[in-house]
Design a protein around this motif. Structure first.
Motif: not given
Length: 248
Positions: A82-83, A142-143, A182-185
């Protein structure tokens, strides 16, 4: 002995100069060495040393809002998760604040000076909203909001439970970014749109008219910030209980 010391001194100076030149070259992969604040360029350097692609880091962005005004964003990083949007502060003193309060406070001189500043969580939330409005082909990305405090400051009473939001000291930057990665793409739509928006926003910072417009807008809204208070005695230190009740 003096010759050995002199040789070591010369070697130390040479290494220091070499390291600074290397760091400067790294930073200039992302942004001019004279652009922005020193603390912002330190964040750029930390991200690069952590392995972030320089092409994914965008510094000193000017995003146009629907009302025609520009908002200035210290840094945005496009990652696979995410950003990440950075708000970077450089303050001294004790820092008090709550995510739901419009203004936070920094206290200096052991309680003799109290200065209010706009809630950086709200500030960065506004930055993220401005970016989202420009990314019509990338809904739902996601931000992550990261507020970094440089300077000789200490968090005394900071409350923030907002999702995907961190308030940290500089030494935690790499750790927090690693956790995000490490979060989901993220499910990106049009990646070119993101690159175009950020590239244009960075270029906007080269336009004196845009920069002046943003500075004037910030100054206008800044007039509403409560005035700082000063005390010539240490009595204000013992009045912190009342002050904290006011914050709540």
């Amino acid at each position: 002995m003096s010759i050995v010391f002199f040789i070591c001194l010369i070697a130390g100076v040479a290494y220091f100069v070499y390291r600074k030149q290397k760091e400067r070259a790294m930073i200039e992969q992302v942004t001019p060495i004279t652009r922005g604040e020193w603390s912002e360029r330190r964040v750029v350097l930390k991200l690069l040393k952590a392995g972030i692609n320089p092409g994914a880091i965008f510094h000193d962005l000017y995003i146009k809002k629907p009302n025609g005004e520009y908002t200035q964003i210290d840094m945005a990083v496009a990652t696979k998760a995410g950003i990440i949007v950075f708000e970077i502060k450089d303050y001294s003193g004790w820092i008090f604040g709550d995510e739901h309060h419009r203004y936070w406070t920094k206290i200096l001189s052991y309680g003799r000076e109290k200065h209010r500043f706009y809630n950086p969580v709200m500030q960065n939330k506004g930055h993220i909203q401005a970016i989202k409005q420009c990314l019509r082909h990338n809904p739902g990305i996601p931000f992550y909001s990261i507020i970094v405090f440089f300077g000789n400051c200490e968090f005394k009473n900071i409350t923030c439970n907002a999702p995907n939001t961190c308030i940290i000291y500089p030494h935690s930057i790499c750790e927090v970014v690693a956790d995000i990665l490490r979060q989901p793409d993220a499910n990106y739509g049009d990646k070119r749109e993101i690159m175009n928006v950020f590239t244009q926003a960075a270029c906007n910072g080269n336009d004196p008219a845009i920069v002046a417009s943003q500075i004037n807008s910030a100054a206008y809204y800044g007039r509403k910030t409560p005035r700082s208070t000063y005390s010539s005695s240490f009595g204000s230190l013992f009045g912190l209980g009342y002050f904290m009740r006011r914050l709540r």
